[in-house]
Design an enzyme around this catalytic site. Structure first.
Site, PDB file in Angstrom:
ATOM      1  N   ARG A 145       0.919  -1.142   0.000  1.00 46.74           N
ATOM      2  CA  ARG A 145       0.000   0.000   0.000  1.00 46.74           C
ATOM      3  C   ARG A 145       0.949   1.179   0.000  1.00 46.74           C
ATOM      4  NH1 ARG A 145      -2.087   4.353  -0.310  1.00 46.74           N
ATOM      5  NH2 ARG A 145      -4.066   5.021   0.662  1.00 46.74           N
ATOM      6  N   HIS A 148       1.998   7.078   1.800  1.00 43.75           N
ATOM      7  CA  HIS A 148       0.911   8.057   1.727  1.00 43.75           C
ATOM      8  C   HIS A 148       0.630   8.640   3.110  1.00 43.75           C
ATOM      9  CE1 HIS A 148      -1.165   4.570   3.368  1.00 43.75           C
ATOM     10  NE2 HIS A 148      -2.167   5.367   3.723  1.00 43.75           N
ATOM     11  N   HIS A 150      -2.916  10.973   5.225  1.00 47.84           N
ATOM     12  CA  HIS A 150      -4.326  11.380   5.056  1.00 47.84           C
ATOM     13  C   HIS A 150      -4.798  12.220   6.231  1.00 47.84           C
ATOM     14  CE1 HIS A 150      -4.424   7.662   7.346  1.00 47.84           C
ATOM     15  NE2 HIS A 150      -4.062   6.972   6.271  1.00 47.84           N
ATOM     16  N   GLU A 154      -5.427   6.631  11.674  1.00 48.82           N
ATOM     17  CA  GLU A 154      -5.633   5.272  11.157  1.00 48.82           C
ATOM     18  C   GLU A 154      -5.323   4.235  12.224  1.00 48.82           C
ATOM     19  OE1 GLU A 154      -3.787   4.396   7.331  1.00 48.82           O
ATOM     20  OE2 GLU A 154      -3.063   2.463   8.073  1.00 48.82           O
ATOM     21  N   HIS A 193       3.138   7.051   5.963  1.00 47.23           N
ATOM     22  CA  HIS A 193       3.359   5.645   6.326  1.00 47.23           C
ATOM     23  C   HIS A 193       3.218   4.733   5.114  1.00 47.23           C
ATOM     24  CE1 HIS A 193      -0.889   6.756   6.950  1.00 47.23           C
ATOM     25  NE2 HIS A 193      -1.177   5.543   6.502  1.00 47.23           N
ATOM     26  N   GLU A 216     -10.764   5.775   1.235  1.00 46.48           N
ATOM     27  CA  GLU A 216      -9.428   5.303   0.884  1.00 46.48           C
ATOM     28  C   GLU A 216      -8.977   5.888  -0.460  1.00 46.48           C
ATOM     29  OE1 GLU A 216      -6.805   4.139   2.783  1.00 46.48           O
ATOM     30  OE2 GLU A 216      -6.338   2.956   1.013  1.00 46.48           O
TER      31      GLU A 216
HETATM   32 MN    MN Z   1      -3.127   5.027   5.590  1.00 46.85          MN
END
Ligand code: MN
Ligand code: MN
Length: 437
Positions: A145, A148, A150, A154, A193, A216
């Site tokens: 993943r 990124h 946000h 999380e 992360h 997401e």
């Molecule tokens: Mn994340």
């Protein structure tokens, strides 16, 4: 209250206690006599009156369930009804209009990329879920993943397999760690992360964000930033000739395959060893944690900012209820409850000032309990029921109905519930969390 009024209400009570599915004819005389006996026992008339109303509703609903009233000659989605019989024909104690308390990840679209997939349950499909949103993700071995960040915090629990995660602190120190089944991680809003699937078969996990409308699809991706920045600016920023930047990605990576990482020790050494190591642990080994609460019918493990310091805005409880057991009648004073059902089969009833609503739950379902609403969860299957209670809160807080009733003067409880002191003394005095069936 005047005598005739009490007598009338008592007769309604009797209608339901004695003859729920029978004709109401001929019960009047009996009910009046019974009322006089009950009255002499000194029951509170107000409590009786409300019992009478509830009981009448219950009797009517039960009658309707049993006879032709509930028949449906028209079309039905039989598989859906079989999944959720308590929604279609609710228990007679259910009442009122309560927003949906159930949804399932298995009703959502999967975004499949090379290297894995993701799907999500947010406020868009579960309107009551205003505080938290959930995302499920699968990464094959080696797949990332993408790096990124946000707007939301999380929280995550690993459901299957293993992953390596990284998270950078504003002071430049970095956390690198591996997580396995039932381990957690927590990344604060804005902290960059990454997650990478490890051998033998990558991983699958649930992410919970402290924004009900989180998506997401709306995160800040490294690949997006570099392709939205002129090469001359990147050249200046990195101190590299533009010729060195010609292979930068020209599309969003998001989920993508990659080689497996080196060992954890090698990765830590490569970024500067102890000197660069984060003083904050962003993972938590829930897999090796002893239960916070345990009875013969189940276990609860509570993780919040008190034992997992990084988890500042999300508190959680992993609940296991054995067959026949029940997560007792309780509520949480400080937040709504977002649930992820991991295994087993159960039924939850939510009680609010509007009424009560019951739904059935299976694995991969999401439940939502509005803030401060009372609720209980029954294990209806013959295997262990396992689910998560997640809160947008710094600390897990719980009120047990049993605990409350046993910490009041017994006379106070008698006045409300018409239970004598001896009976009250048999109710568990502590919050057991899981009570036997
Ligand atoms: Mn994340
Ligand atoms: Mn709860």
């Amino acid at each position: 209250m005047s005598e005739p009024k009490e007598a009338k209400r008592a007769s309604e009570t009797e209608t339901l206690t004695s003859g729920q599915r029978e004709s109401k004819q001929g019960t009047d005389g009996l009910s009046r006599r019974t009322f006089l006996e009950v009255g002499s026992a000194g029951l509170a008339s107000a409590a009786l009156a409300s019992l009478a109303v509830n009981a009448q509703e219950r009797a009517d609903t039960e009658k309707a369930d049993q006879d032709h009233s509930s028949s449906n000659p028209g079309p039905e989605n039989k598989p859906l009804l079989d999944e959720n019989p308590n929604s279609n024909l609710p228990p007679p104690t259910d009442h009122g209009h309560i927003e949906p308390i159930w949804y399932s990840f298995d009703l959502t679209t999967k975004r499949v990329e090379e290297g894995g997939w993701t799907n999500q349950v947010t406020e868009r499909v579960l309107p009551n879920s205003k505080d938290l949103a959930g995302v499920r993700m699968r990464l094959t071995a080696g797949s990332f993943r993408e790096l990124h960040w946000h707007t939301a915090d999380e929280w995550s629990i690993m459901l299957y397999g293993n992953a390596r995660v990284t998270c950078l602190n504003p002071d430049g120190t970095i956390f690198i760690g591996d997580v396995g089944k039932n381990d957690l991680w927590y990344f604060p809003a804005g902290f960059p992360h990454s997650i990478q699937g490890l051998e033998p078969d990558g991983c699958e996990f649930i992410l919970v964000f402290d924004e009900g409308s989180f998506s997401e699809d709306n995160t800040f991706l490294l690949s997006d930033w570099v392709r939205r920045t002129p090469p001359s600016v990147l050249s200046k920023n990195f101190g590299l000739p533009t010729s060195a930047l010609k292979n930068l990605p020209n599309r969003s990576l998001y989920i993508f395959p990659a080689d497996l990482p080196k060992s954890l020790a090698q990765d830590k050494a490569a970024v500067g060893g102890r000197r660069a190591e984060s003083p904050i642990e962003y993972t938590f080994k829930m897999s090796t944690m002893a239960p916070t609460q345990q009875t013969k019918s189940g276990e609860v493990r509570i993780v919040d900012s008190r034992n997992f310091l990084a988890s500042k805005n999300i508190a959680s409880a992993l609940v296991i209820v054995k067959p026949g057991g029940m997560r007792e009648l309780h509520w949480h004073p400080n937040a709504s409850e977002w649930q992820y059902w991991i295994a087993g089969k159960g039924r939850m009833t939510v009680f609010t000032s509007e009424g009560a609503r019951t739904m059935d739950f299976n694995s991969n379902d999401v439940g939502i309990v509005p803030a401060v609403a009372g609720h209980y969860v029954e294990n209806l299957g013959n295997t262990d029921l396992m689910f998560l209670e997640i809160f947008k809160a710094n600390q897990y807080m719980n009120f047990s109905l049993n605990n409350w009733l046993r910490h009041l003067p017994p006379e106070t409880v008698t006045s409300h519930l018409n239970l004598d002191a001896d009976t009250i003394s048999k109710i568990p005095s502590q919050a057991l969390d899981i009570v036997p069936g």
